[in-house]
Design a protein around this motif. Sequence first.
Motif, PDB file in Angstrom:
ATOM      1  N   MET A 117       0.833  -1.202   0.000  1.00  0.00           N
ATOM      2  CA  MET A 117       0.000   0.000   0.000  1.00  0.00           C
ATOM      3  C   MET A 117       0.867   1.251   0.000  1.00  0.00           C
ATOM      4  N   LEU A 118       0.403   2.254  -0.709  1.00  0.00           N
ATOM      5  CA  LEU A 118       1.005   3.575  -0.724  1.00  0.00           C
ATOM      6  C   LEU A 118       0.246   4.417   0.298  1.00  0.00           C
ATOM      7  N   VAL A 119       0.968   4.976   1.261  1.00  0.00           N
ATOM      8  CA  VAL A 119       0.325   5.663   2.382  1.00  0.00           C
ATOM      9  C   VAL A 119       0.902   7.071   2.521  1.00  0.00           C
ATOM     10  N   LEU A 120       0.022   8.014   2.859  1.00  0.00           N
ATOM     11  CA  LEU A 120       0.413   9.375   3.176  1.00  0.00           C
ATOM     12  C   LEU A 120       0.145   9.594   4.658  1.00  0.00           C
ATOM     13  N   PRO A 128      -2.616   8.321   9.080  1.00  0.00           N
ATOM     14  CA  PRO A 128      -2.187   7.771   7.788  1.00  0.00           C
ATOM     15  C   PRO A 128      -3.392   7.629   6.861  1.00  0.00           C
ATOM     16  N   GLN A 129      -3.159   7.779   5.557  1.00  0.00           N
ATOM     17  CA  GLN A 129      -4.223   7.657   4.561  1.00  0.00           C
ATOM     18  C   GLN A 129      -3.714   6.803   3.413  1.00  0.00           C
ATOM     19  N   ILE A 130      -4.426   5.734   3.072  1.00  0.00           N
ATOM     20  CA  ILE A 130      -4.043   4.871   1.953  1.00  0.00           C
ATOM     21  C   ILE A 130      -4.379   5.597   0.657  1.00  0.00           C
ATOM     22  N   LEU A 131      -3.390   5.695  -0.249  1.00  0.00           N
ATOM     23  CA  LEU A 131      -3.581   6.436  -1.487  1.00  0.00           C
ATOM     24  C   LEU A 131      -3.836   5.560  -2.708  1.00  0.00           C
ATOM     25  N   ASN A 132      -3.467   4.304  -2.668  1.00  0.00           N
ATOM     26  CA  ASN A 132      -3.581   3.474  -3.869  1.00  0.00           C
ATOM     27  C   ASN A 132      -4.734   2.479  -3.808  1.00  0.00           C
ATOM     28  N   GLN A 133      -5.761   2.772  -3.059  1.00  0.00           N
ATOM     29  CA  GLN A 133      -6.863   1.820  -2.923  1.00  0.00           C
ATOM     30  C   GLN A 133      -7.632   1.625  -4.227  1.00  0.00           C
ATOM     31  N   TRP A 134      -7.516   2.559  -5.175  1.00  0.00           N
ATOM     32  CA  TRP A 134      -8.230   2.425  -6.448  1.00  0.00           C
ATOM     33  C   TRP A 134      -7.338   1.865  -7.547  1.00  0.00           C
ATOM     34  N   TYR A 135      -6.050   1.696  -7.282  1.00  0.00           N
ATOM     35  CA  TYR A 135      -5.127   1.204  -8.300  1.00  0.00           C
ATOM     36  C   TYR A 135      -5.064  -0.312  -8.271  1.00  0.00           C
ATOM     37  N   GLN A 136      -5.056  -0.895  -9.434  1.00  0.00           N
ATOM     38  CA  GLN A 136      -4.837  -2.336  -9.568  1.00  0.00           C
ATOM     39  C   GLN A 136      -3.345  -2.538  -9.791  1.00  0.00           C
ATOM     40  N   GLY A 137      -2.801  -3.602  -9.275  1.00  0.00           N
ATOM     41  CA  GLY A 137      -1.382  -3.892  -9.486  1.00  0.00           C
ATOM     42  C   GLY A 137      -0.512  -3.389  -8.347  1.00  0.00           C
ATOM     43  N   TRP A 138       0.786  -3.432  -8.603  1.00  0.00           N
ATOM     44  CA  TRP A 138       1.787  -3.079  -7.604  1.00  0.00           C
ATOM     45  C   TRP A 138       2.186  -1.619  -7.731  1.00  0.00           C
ATOM     46  N   VAL A 139       2.729  -1.061  -6.654  1.00  0.00           N
ATOM     47  CA  VAL A 139       3.279   0.287  -6.654  1.00  0.00           C
ATOM     48  C   VAL A 139       4.683   0.234  -6.064  1.00  0.00           C
ATOM     49  N   ARG A 140       5.506   1.206  -6.459  1.00  0.00           N
ATOM     50  CA  ARG A 140       6.864   1.293  -5.908  1.00  0.00           C
ATOM     51  C   ARG A 140       7.404   2.710  -6.082  1.00  0.00           C
ATOM     52  N   ASN A 141       8.465   3.013  -5.361  1.00  0.00           N
ATOM     53  CA  ASN A 141       9.223   4.264  -5.454  1.00  0.00           C
ATOM     54  C   ASN A 141       8.370   5.537  -5.353  1.00  0.00           C
ATOM     55  N   PRO A 142       7.661   5.733  -4.261  1.00  0.00           N
ATOM     56  CA  PRO A 142       6.856   6.952  -4.122  1.00  0.00           C
ATOM     57  C   PRO A 142       7.712   8.179  -3.815  1.00  0.00           C
ATOM     58  N   SER A 143       7.202   9.327  -4.218  1.00  0.00           N
ATOM     59  CA  SER A 143       7.849  10.596  -3.910  1.00  0.00           C
ATOM     60  C   SER A 143       6.763  11.656  -3.790  1.00  0.00           C
TER      61      SER A 143
END
Length: 190
Positions: A117-120, A128-143
């Motif tokens: 999960m991508l979290v802010l 904390p707030q989950i940001l990628n709940q609508w994205y399908q697939g994997w996430v990496r390298n946030p900025s």
Amino acid sequence: MKNFSSLFLLQRCLRWSFSLGLIGLAVACSPSDPFSGPSSLNSRYTDEQPALSGNGRYLAFVSNRGGDRNILLYDLQLQQLISLPRLNRRDAITENPSISYTGRYIVYLTSEQGRLMLVLYDRVTRQPQILNQWYQGWVRNPSISPDGRFVVFESSSRGQWDIEVLDRGPNVELDLPDSPVPGSSSTVSP
């Protein structure tokens, strides 16, 4: 008879020494609170993946000081760790922190029960707030952008690694250079 009592005494001493050695080993290997002891930047634990705030005051990094992989925030000016309530969880692994200009917002990845999960995290609201709940697939390298409005990351939603830009909207409280330092009264002194 004398030989028998010497042997008995030797066995007792060996058992006692072995027991003390095991106790010492257990104490040395037990996890500790990351805020106990000296709050130096580097420690005897693994400290990695540093991210510096735009104003140069705060450093977010991943550490295993508490026995888990947690994100810690270090105030370079005050030379102490800053408390981040509700950011780290014992059942999750955190990675890749990115930090806004004055350190108000921290974006990071967390893995909970195999789901990445991508979290802010907002240091003012301590939520904390989950940001990628609508994205399908994997996430990496946030900025995160210095003002905290935009978050960029890589996503595999189309079957390849693409760059995604997430606009948090025009109504988000921006982290601007002239903003007061968030949470400066909530520092934790070891």
